[in-house]
Design a protein around this motif. Structure first.
Motif, PDB file in Angstrom:
ATOM      1  N   ARG A   1       0.805  -1.167  -0.096  1.00  0.00           N
ATOM      2  CA  ARG A   1       0.100  -0.008  -0.193  1.00  0.00           C
ATOM      3  C   ARG A   1       0.809   1.109   0.139  1.00  0.00           C
ATOM      4  NH1 ARG A   1      -3.552  -1.298   3.768  1.00  0.00           N
ATOM      5  NH2 ARG A   1      -5.296  -1.513   2.346  1.00  0.00           N
ATOM      6  N   PHE A   2       0.494   2.371  -0.678  1.00  0.00           N
ATOM      7  CA  PHE A   2       1.320   3.322  -0.970  1.00  0.00           C
ATOM      8  C   PHE A   2       0.752   4.780  -1.196  1.00  0.00           C
ATOM      9  CE2 PHE A   2       1.482   0.959  -4.713  1.00  0.00           C
ATOM     10  CZ  PHE A   2       1.197   1.806  -5.760  1.00  0.00           C
ATOM     11  N   ARG A   3       1.093   5.818  -1.022  1.00  0.00           N
ATOM     12  CA  ARG A   3       0.564   7.114  -1.813  1.00  0.00           C
ATOM     13  C   ARG A   3       1.363   7.375  -3.045  1.00  0.00           C
ATOM     14  NH1 ARG A   3       1.215   7.914   3.865  1.00  0.00           N
ATOM     15  NH2 ARG A   3      -0.737   7.870   5.013  1.00  0.00           N
ATOM     16  N   ASP A   4       0.300   7.344  -3.938  1.00  0.00           N
ATOM     17  CA  ASP A   4       0.674   7.530  -5.196  1.00  0.00           C
ATOM     18  C   ASP A   4       1.561   8.839  -5.724  1.00  0.00           C
ATOM     19  OD1 ASP A   4       0.825   7.617  -8.167  1.00  0.00           O
ATOM     20  OD2 ASP A   4      -0.646   6.084  -8.256  1.00  0.00           O
ATOM     21  N   ARG A   5       2.644   8.741  -6.330  1.00  0.00           N
ATOM     22  CA  ARG A   5       3.344  10.054  -6.617  1.00  0.00           C
ATOM     23  C   ARG A   5       2.545  10.621  -7.830  1.00  0.00           C
ATOM     24  NH1 ARG A   5       9.041  10.452  -8.814  1.00  0.00           N
ATOM     25  NH2 ARG A   5       7.977  11.521 -10.745  1.00  0.00           N
ATOM     26  N   ASP A   6       1.812   9.933  -8.579  1.00  0.00           N
ATOM     27  CA  ASP A   6       1.143  10.585  -9.774  1.00  0.00           C
ATOM     28  C   ASP A   6      -0.256  11.239  -9.446  1.00  0.00           C
ATOM     29  OD1 ASP A   6       3.220   9.952 -11.379  1.00  0.00           O
ATOM     30  OD2 ASP A   6       2.385   7.847 -12.023  1.00  0.00           O
ATOM     31  N   SER A   7      -0.606  10.901  -8.155  1.00  0.00           N
ATOM     32  CA  SER A   7      -1.738  11.680  -7.778  1.00  0.00           C
ATOM     33  C   SER A   7      -1.729  13.133  -7.569  1.00  0.00           C
ATOM     34  CB  SER A   7      -2.517  10.677  -6.549  1.00  0.00           C
ATOM     35  OG  SER A   7      -1.660  11.192  -5.376  1.00  0.00           O
TER      36      SER A   7
ATOM     37  N   LEU B   1       1.553  17.352  -4.851  1.00  0.00           N
ATOM     38  CA  LEU B   1       1.784  18.345  -3.700  1.00  0.00           C
ATOM     39  C   LEU B   1       2.717  18.009  -2.427  1.00  0.00           C
ATOM     40  CD1 LEU B   1      -2.205  19.513  -3.433  1.00  0.00           C
ATOM     41  CD2 LEU B   1      -0.211  20.620  -3.976  1.00  0.00           C
ATOM     42  N   ASP B   2       2.389  16.808  -2.042  1.00  0.00           N
ATOM     43  CA  ASP B   2       3.371  16.202  -1.220  1.00  0.00           C
ATOM     44  C   ASP B   2       4.886  16.354  -1.158  1.00  0.00           C
ATOM     45  OD1 ASP B   2       3.592  15.417   1.611  1.00  0.00           O
ATOM     46  OD2 ASP B   2       3.582  13.266   0.897  1.00  0.00           O
ATOM     47  N   ARG B   3       5.265  15.959  -2.802  1.00  0.00           N
ATOM     48  CA  ARG B   3       6.603  16.025  -3.232  1.00  0.00           C
ATOM     49  C   ARG B   3       7.069  17.454  -3.226  1.00  0.00           C
ATOM     50  NH1 ARG B   3       7.148  13.894  -8.923  1.00  0.00           N
ATOM     51  NH2 ARG B   3       4.916  13.774  -9.073  1.00  0.00           N
TER      52      ARG B   3
ATOM     53  N   ALA C   1      -5.002  18.788 -10.500  1.00  0.00           N
ATOM     54  CA  ALA C   1      -5.477  17.951 -11.544  1.00  0.00           C
ATOM     55  C   ALA C   1      -5.877  18.769 -12.626  1.00  0.00           C
ATOM     56  CB  ALA C   1      -6.702  17.226 -11.026  1.00  0.00           C
ATOM     57  N   VAL C   2      -6.272  19.716 -12.456  1.00  0.00           N
ATOM     58  CA  VAL C   2      -7.111  20.575 -13.763  1.00  0.00           C
ATOM     59  C   VAL C   2      -5.916  21.164 -14.392  1.00  0.00           C
ATOM     60  CG1 VAL C   2      -8.076  22.929 -14.384  1.00  0.00           C
ATOM     61  CG2 VAL C   2      -9.109  21.210 -12.758  1.00  0.00           C
ATOM     62  N   LEU C   3      -4.963  21.799 -13.589  1.00  0.00           N
ATOM     63  CA  LEU C   3      -3.559  22.540 -14.153  1.00  0.00           C
ATOM     64  C   LEU C   3      -2.679  21.406 -14.737  1.00  0.00           C
ATOM     65  CD1 LEU C   3      -2.602  24.926 -11.071  1.00  0.00           C
ATOM     66  CD2 LEU C   3      -3.588  25.427 -13.308  1.00  0.00           C
ATOM     67  N   SER C   4      -2.615  20.130 -14.360  1.00  0.00           N
ATOM     68  CA  SER C   4      -1.667  19.337 -14.940  1.00  0.00           C
ATOM     69  C   SER C   4      -2.477  18.482 -16.065  1.00  0.00           C
ATOM     70  CB  SER C   4      -1.306  18.304 -14.088  1.00  0.00           C
ATOM     71  OG  SER C   4      -2.414  17.356 -13.469  1.00  0.00           O
ATOM     72  N   ARG C   5      -3.791  19.012 -16.493  1.00  0.00           N
ATOM     73  CA  ARG C   5      -4.483  18.257 -17.473  1.00  0.00           C
ATOM     74  C   ARG C   5      -4.659  16.789 -16.908  1.00  0.00           C
ATOM     75  NH1 ARG C   5      -2.183  20.851 -23.144  1.00  0.00           N
ATOM     76  NH2 ARG C   5      -2.357  23.060 -22.628  1.00  0.00           N
ATOM     77  N   ASN C   6      -4.885  16.751 -15.747  1.00  0.00           N
ATOM     78  CA  ASN C   6      -5.526  15.308 -15.087  1.00  0.00           C
ATOM     79  C   ASN C   6      -4.379  14.371 -15.251  1.00  0.00           C
ATOM     80  OD1 ASN C   6      -7.234  14.550 -13.585  1.00  0.00           O
ATOM     81  ND2 ASN C   6      -8.074  12.946 -15.011  1.00  0.00           N
ATOM     82  N   ARG C   7      -3.031  14.901 -15.562  1.00  0.00           N
ATOM     83  CA  ARG C   7      -1.865  13.918 -15.419  1.00  0.00           C
ATOM     84  C   ARG C   7      -1.419  13.659 -14.075  1.00  0.00           C
ATOM     85  NH1 ARG C   7      -0.102  17.150 -19.713  1.00  0.00           N
ATOM     86  NH2 ARG C   7       1.150  18.447 -18.328  1.00  0.00           N
TER      87      ARG C   7
END
Length: 250
Positions: A142-148, A153-155, A221-227
């Protein structure tokens, strides 16, 4: 007549294909259910469990299986306190996860909860977990996803913004290597010949953090075009080390 399900699993293993049993929805009991199923198939065995990241995660629900649990984690003061508070560990080792004792092909279950996003050399450490698993054993990650959006934000967020994300006590900034994502873990399993049995996603961290964090994640999400997606913040995967000796396994 050959066993069709076994043949399919063997074929999937040889191809390194993800073989999902369920759609990607969150289920807090999925790890417990898989451990129970694994134990039911071995009614007279005492399962050996490696709990990786044991100083900062909740214990895995192993009831009613008979288990011997060994914990491993990095050697930090706050981690030491978390390990000493655990009452379910039969043994534990703290140190560099690239070198702490992990005998090969010993463990039935490796449980790594919220670990791989916070450590460097994550793939090397995962390789050690796979090597420590018995053929047919399960790795529960189980992990927090870097692509979320939350992961992004956490990075990159400054400390004051991370204090809003986490609310109660700001943890050290995680490493978030590429493997700490659904895409990264799928690629890792493909390259190692591992079978992804299930994967689940959750917006748990975002949901618990309140309205401001949800709005921030939607904005990212919006600024990254949902990437960087705001649909979830963390993922859980059930991964099997195949018994097939021809599979590409460490």
């Amino acid at each position: 007549m050959p066993n069709v399900s076994t043949a399919r699993e063997r074929a999937a293993t040889l191809r390194g294909v993800t073989d999902l049993r369920t759609p990607p929805t969150f289920d807090t009991d999925v790890f417990h259910e898989r451990v129970r199923e694994y134990a039911d198939e071995r009614p007279f065995e005492r399962l050996r469990v490696l709990d990786a990241g044991c100083g900062r995660s909740a214990p895995l629900d192993l009831h009613p299986a008979e288990c011997h649990v060994t914990g491993v984690d990095v050697d930090l003061a706050e981690v030491q306190a978390g390990v000493r508070a655990r009452r379910d560990l039969d043994a534990w080792h703290l140190g560099d996860l690239r070198t702490v004792p992990m005998p090969p092909r010993v463990y039935d279950i490796v449980h790594a909860s919220y670990l791989i996003e916070r450590i460097p050399h994550a793939e090397l450490v995962l390789d050690r977990f796979v090597a420590a698993l018995r053929p047919g054993g399960l790795m529960l990650v189980r992990f927090r996803d870097r692509d979320s959006a939350f992961g992004r934000l956490d990075r990159i967020a400054p400390r004051w913004l991370r204090s809003i994300l986490w609310q109660r006590g700001v943890p050290p900034r995680p490493v978030y290597e590429r493997v700490a994502s659904l895409a990264g873990m799928r690629a890792y399993c493909l390259m190692r010949g591992l079978v992804v049995v299930e994967e689940h996603t959750s917006a748990g961290r975002v949901t618990r953090s309140g309205t401001v964090v949800r709005m921030l994640c939607r904005a990212v999400a919006v600024l990254s075009r949902n990437r960087a997606t705001s649909a979830y913040s963390e993922a859980a995967m059930v991964i099997r080390k195949p018994e097939n000796r021809y599979a590409r396994i460490i």
